[in-house]
Scaffold this motif. Sequence first.
Motif, mmCIF file in Angstrom:
data_model
loop_
_atom_site.group_PDB
_atom_site.id
_atom_site.type_symbol
_atom_site.label_atom_id
_atom_site.label_comp_id
_atom_site.label_asym_id
_atom_site.label_seq_id
_atom_site.Cartn_x
_atom_site.Cartn_y
_atom_site.Cartn_z
ATOM 1 N N GLU A 315 -3.263 -56.655 -59.293
ATOM 2 C CA GLU A 315 -2.185 -55.685 -59.089
ATOM 3 C C GLU A 315 -0.971 -56.032 -59.947
ATOM 4 O O GLU A 315 -0.230 -55.162 -60.390
ATOM 5 N N LEU A 316 -0.785 -57.361 -60.174
ATOM 6 C CA LEU A 316 0.363 -57.788 -60.981
ATOM 7 C C LEU A 316 0.211 -57.413 -62.448
ATOM 8 O O LEU A 316 1.195 -57.283 -63.162
ATOM 9 N N VAL A 317 -1.053 -57.299 -62.919
ATOM 10 C CA VAL A 317 -1.223 -57.005 -64.350
ATOM 11 C C VAL A 317 -1.568 -55.544 -64.629
ATOM 12 O O VAL A 317 -1.438 -55.096 -65.758
ATOM 13 N N ARG A 318 -1.985 -54.803 -63.607
ATOM 14 C CA ARG A 318 -2.431 -53.441 -63.873
ATOM 15 C C ARG A 318 -1.298 -52.572 -64.435
ATOM 16 O O ARG A 318 -1.497 -51.826 -65.377
ATOM 17 N N GLN A 319 -0.128 -52.729 -63.837
ATOM 18 C CA GLN A 319 0.963 -51.864 -64.292
ATOM 19 C C GLN A 319 1.397 -52.189 -65.724
ATOM 20 O O GLN A 319 1.518 -51.283 -66.547
ATOM 21 N N PRO A 320 1.614 -53.502 -66.046
ATOM 22 C CA PRO A 320 1.938 -53.796 -67.448
ATOM 23 C C PRO A 320 0.860 -53.332 -68.414
ATOM 24 O O PRO A 320 1.166 -52.844 -69.493
ATOM 25 N N VAL A 321 -0.411 -53.466 -68.019
ATOM 26 C CA VAL A 321 -1.497 -53.029 -68.904
ATOM 27 C C VAL A 321 -1.383 -51.514 -69.127
ATOM 28 O O VAL A 321 -1.518 -51.024 -70.247
ATOM 29 N N ALA A 322 -1.099 -50.802 -68.046
ATOM 30 C CA ALA A 322 -0.959 -49.352 -68.174
ATOM 31 C C ALA A 322 0.250 -49.000 -69.039
ATOM 32 O O ALA A 322 0.195 -48.093 -69.863
ATOM 33 N N GLU A 323 1.337 -49.755 -68.863
ATOM 34 C CA GLU A 323 2.557 -49.442 -69.603
ATOM 35 C C GLU A 323 2.475 -49.851 -71.068
ATOM 36 O O GLU A 323 2.955 -49.159 -71.955
ATOM 37 N N LEU A 324 1.852 -51.016 -71.287
ATOM 38 C CA LEU A 324 1.817 -51.547 -72.649
ATOM 39 C C LEU A 324 0.661 -50.972 -73.456
ATOM 40 O O LEU A 324 0.789 -50.733 -74.643
ATOM 41 N N TYR A 325 -0.487 -50.828 -72.790
ATOM 42 C CA TYR A 325 -1.689 -50.432 -73.543
ATOM 43 C C TYR A 325 -2.182 -49.041 -73.181
ATOM 44 O O TYR A 325 -3.220 -48.618 -73.656
ATOM 45 N N ARG A 326 -1.456 -48.386 -72.300
ATOM 46 C CA ARG A 326 -1.794 -47.019 -71.883
ATOM 47 C C ARG A 326 -3.212 -46.935 -71.331
ATOM 48 O O ARG A 326 -3.967 -46.022 -71.640
ATOM 49 N N MET A 327 -3.596 -47.908 -70.592
ATOM 50 C CA MET A 327 -4.923 -47.894 -69.989
ATOM 51 C C MET A 327 -4.815 -48.273 -68.522
ATOM 52 O O MET A 327 -4.142 -49.243 -68.184
ATOM 53 N N VAL A 328 -5.489 -47.509 -67.695
ATOM 54 C CA VAL A 328 -5.472 -47.807 -66.264
ATOM 55 C C VAL A 328 -6.704 -48.650 -65.950
ATOM 56 O O VAL A 328 -7.836 -48.192 -66.119
ATOM 57 N N ALA A 329 -6.455 -49.878 -65.544
ATOM 58 C CA ALA A 329 -7.572 -50.778 -65.249
ATOM 59 C C ALA A 329 -8.090 -50.505 -63.845
ATOM 60 O O ALA A 329 -7.385 -49.948 -63.006
ATOM 61 N N SER A 330 -9.330 -50.927 -63.591
ATOM 62 C CA SER A 330 -9.875 -50.799 -62.240
ATOM 63 C C SER A 330 -9.016 -51.592 -61.276
ATOM 64 O O SER A 330 -8.438 -52.611 -61.643
ATOM 65 N N ALA A 331 -8.966 -51.121 -60.041
ATOM 66 C CA ALA A 331 -8.130 -51.815 -59.066
ATOM 67 C C ALA A 331 -8.894 -52.923 -58.372
ATOM 68 O O ALA A 331 -8.316 -53.766 -57.704
ATOM 69 N N GLY A 332 -10.200 -52.923 -58.513
ATOM 70 C CA GLY A 332 -10.989 -53.941 -57.822
ATOM 71 C C GLY A 332 -11.766 -54.785 -58.811
ATOM 72 O O GLY A 332 -12.058 -54.344 -59.924
ATOM 73 N N VAL A 333 -12.082 -55.991 -58.392
ATOM 74 C CA VAL A 333 -12.865 -56.867 -59.257
ATOM 75 C C VAL A 333 -14.329 -56.750 -58.865
ATOM 76 O O VAL A 333 -14.641 -56.344 -57.743
ATOM 77 N N GLN A 334 -15.199 -57.083 -59.792
ATOM 78 C CA GLN A 334 -16.623 -57.019 -59.475
ATOM 79 C C GLN A 334 -17.248 -58.383 -59.753
ATOM 80 O O GLN A 334 -17.632 -58.680 -60.886
ATOM 81 N N PRO A 335 -17.290 -59.223 -58.725
ATOM 82 C CA PRO A 335 -17.836 -60.564 -58.936
ATOM 83 C C PRO A 335 -19.325 -60.498 -59.270
ATOM 84 O O PRO A 335 -20.037 -59.640 -58.763
ATOM 85 N N THR A 336 -19.739 -61.404 -60.110
ATOM 86 C CA THR A 336 -21.165 -61.479 -60.432
ATOM 87 C C THR A 336 -21.643 -62.892 -60.109
ATOM 88 O O THR A 336 -20.860 -63.841 -60.183
#
Lengths: 811, 223
Positions: A315-336
């Motif tokens: 959550e801490l990085v999603r907004q900067p990623v959206a603001e800086l790179y114009r991309m909305v990242a997934s909100a959840g992680v997918q552990p493998t």
Amino acid sequence: MRLLLQSSRRFFYRHPGQLILALVGIAAGVAVVTGVALMREVLIDALDSATESLSGAESIRIVDPRGPMDETLFIELAMTRGAPPLLPVLSSRLRHGNRMLELLALDPLSLEQGGPVRLTGSATGPLFGQANAALVSQRTLERLDLEVGATLSVRHFGEQLDLEIVNVVAGGRELDDRIIMDLAAAQHLTGRQGELSFIEAPVDARAWLAERLPEELRLIDADQRRESAASLTAGMRANLTAMSLLSLAVGLFVIYSVLAFLLVQRRRTIGMMRAVGVTEGQVRGLLASETLILAGLGALAGLALGTLMASGLLELVRQPVAELYRMVASAGVQPTPLLYVSVWILAVVMALASVFGVLREAQRIPPGQLARTVHEERSGASPIWRWLPVFLLVAGLGLILVTRSLPPVLVGLFIMLSGCALLAPVLGMHLLRMTAALTRSSLVGRAIKMLLSSRQRLAPAVSALSLALALSAGVGMMVLGFRATVDDWVARLINADTYLTVSQGQLDSSSMETLQDWPEVEMLSGSRQVRMDDGSMVVGYDLNPRAWEGFEWLDGDGLAARDRVESGQAVLVTEPMARRDGLSAGDTLELVTPSGTVEFEVAAVYRDYSTDRGMIAMIGSRFRELWNDDQRDSIGLYLGPGVDHEALEQRVSETFPAGHLTTRESVREQTLGVFDRTFRISWALAILVGMIAAIALISALLALGLERAREYATLRALGLSRAGLAGVVLTQTTSLAAIAVLLAVPFSLLIHATLSLAVQPRAFGWSLALSFPLQPLAVLIPLALLIGALAGAYPAWKIAHRDPAPLLRAS
Amino acid sequence: MTEAVLNIRNLQRRFGSAHDVQVLADLNLDLVEGERVAVMGASGSGKTTLLHLAAGMDTPDAGEVLIGGRSLSALVEPERTRFRARYIGLVFQDFNLIDSLTVRENIELPLWLNGMTAQSGRIDTLAEELGIAALLQRLPEKLSGGEKQRVAIARALVHRPALLLADEPTGSLDQTTAEGVLRLFDRVTRQHNVTLLMVTHNDEAAALCDRILHLRHGRLSDS
């Protein structure tokens, strides 16, 4: 071995605090690594895969590098004989409170024709019903805390849109925070009639499309998109990985501390075991087994904790990623399973490596050793070992100075930090010795002298604490220094009084002409940006003399550069672009434009922090000619004296109904807001590292208290009061924190300088003016001393209230 | 008339989770100034417990300990600690020197605790008497067992305590070393007119004392 394992089981049973601290230490370190690893994966794979998730199969994407494409292109392609199923998509950023959402507007008719994207009929059906109907995934619905049928209010370029959630669409985390709408409805709502962001097509249509697509359009496959998204966030990911590995290293100090103490406690037992025939190998095996069990269990807990923590970090990085790179990242992680197994093995192997010294010490316990010594052997370290910290420090610095790419710099940073970690206890003990000499006959002097004889036991705690403090302060200084640089840059570059943007329709040359005639306006500036395939930007500027003054030249003659750029023969490049492509003033670069490939001279390099992917700036007239694009993203208004802003706003709203004015101060605040949000993750990780270091310190102090129980009992027997003994212990813990703080100061300056002068330029391409904001130290120094005192409070209380008589009975 | 230094009255001490193991039962003992008393007894008979009670490091279930006429039971813990620091010297079987402090610093500890560092000249005097003057700057880890015990004796006497309590002072030493330490112990305690209560298994050590008592079933007897 069974008996030996039995003895360690009983030891931990009797000392649950030690066991808990060891498990917490390793778990915390592994948790940070796991959290960051899971988040990294989102920043690579799940940045741009929403439509892919809907299609369920890989598709190729038709894009226009100049920006949005005209819808007629889709119609032409779709009407062509033999056309593959195509899906036109309009993508746009929406804001819901502080949350960034992505609008994905699709054409349901294309979906029903068996296009590359499959939405079930029941899901798409409602989209035809009303103009503001929207679909979301179940996860997004829960994240927005809404139900089907509810209204979702969002902002699009400052304008409120009310959408109705009509149904839930099946999909995974790739659809997190995505709002799916009917294309025509979305175009109408957002005022982007006739616009498309891209067109999705089946992979096997590549050849057909390549033959028919206009030259200016590009075909991008899923791998290219993933690569592009990954390269966008490369610098950010490198930064996060470095911090996570450091937190694991600090966690390993805790394991080392506990196992080293365990060895001291069982020296006598091991000596006796050796006397009755237990081999060196079995002793080594015992300690290795303990490490394996402790690290293995701790790492398992860390994996679970890290998975829980990952969403918070994300959550801490999603907004900067959206603001800086114009991309909305997934909100959840997918552990493998692979990720979990890799992190677990990494943690266990590193834990085993960290206790190598303890294993060697255990091996050297002679058979039959009965003396339960609390002092440490004076090790006659060879000169190589003695000089190793200095060597590592110099080697790390050397590597940082001579290399130009990021990975070797990060390796250099780690080597340098390893040197600092090894140097910290050596320097720390010298400082303590000096303090003890100065305060010889006081309680402080005696307490410190007692501490000195446990230096090997305390070394990991001193290293961990000083390194964690240095890292927190160093990162803090870098961030604050960087912030001041950005603030200065914004103040210089953003020199129009107010900026006009529109949420619907467009600004173009006629808008500029209209504004130029207004008496309130003295001068104008304008800009139009397009994104290139590699993520870099090309910007066409309409610049007035004051706007030209906003540039800070890093290479080339500014005045001469201005003439050449205005003539349309040359371009300016930003520092990140110059670094990445090795450009300097006088070089030439080739630019792929819709009008063909054009060669430009680089007139100058200028300072810019707006994008780490780099930017090429040219004069607006040349840009419009090459891109055949008359639009402006924003127009800067330089106002005359005494302009009534309210009246101006009124006039703007009358002339440009969808227009917004943003003052220079607002732009500055917004820019710094993005900056602060970008670095929240760094602060969070620094705090986590500090917390793990505090665990390391408490663990070492508890071990020290147990180890020295007999000495403390002797002091009590000789007449030292409980308060006096508590004072001794508190003096010791606070002294440890104090030397860690003292050492952290130069280390933090070193880290700050390395991050600012070496890591930032190589990770993001921009250089920073080195300043030394001391606020982080002003906060951390008293905090660390407080932690030292608090960490010692419980051991001090416990030791002081322990009955000395049983401890003094002959062993 | 010689003054009473230690008076133990009807001392009782029990141990065990149910408080059911009686170690000392109505034990009585009086020591006058300069008197030296040895207490002998089997392992587990309560000798060390008696010493810890006399030093105020343990509290009795019943009865009282008076040193110089002052009851330890009447003192709260911090007062008892200060009292012990000032009036009692302790010698342990395992020496219990502070490994991180030099020999001089170890001996200096009681002076520091009593605010008597001005009398540090006494360290050199005692060190001369006990033959450890050359060892003052060394750390305990560099000393032999006999040397360590001589340092412990110096530490116990440096602040001129009213009562010296010794717990098996030769218990960790070989016979030859033990004899040497005992000779010194005898000489120095006589020279300083020390009131001594020593618990020991060692007949030779006990023979140095004016009185030998036996601890059996929680009580002291002459034979």
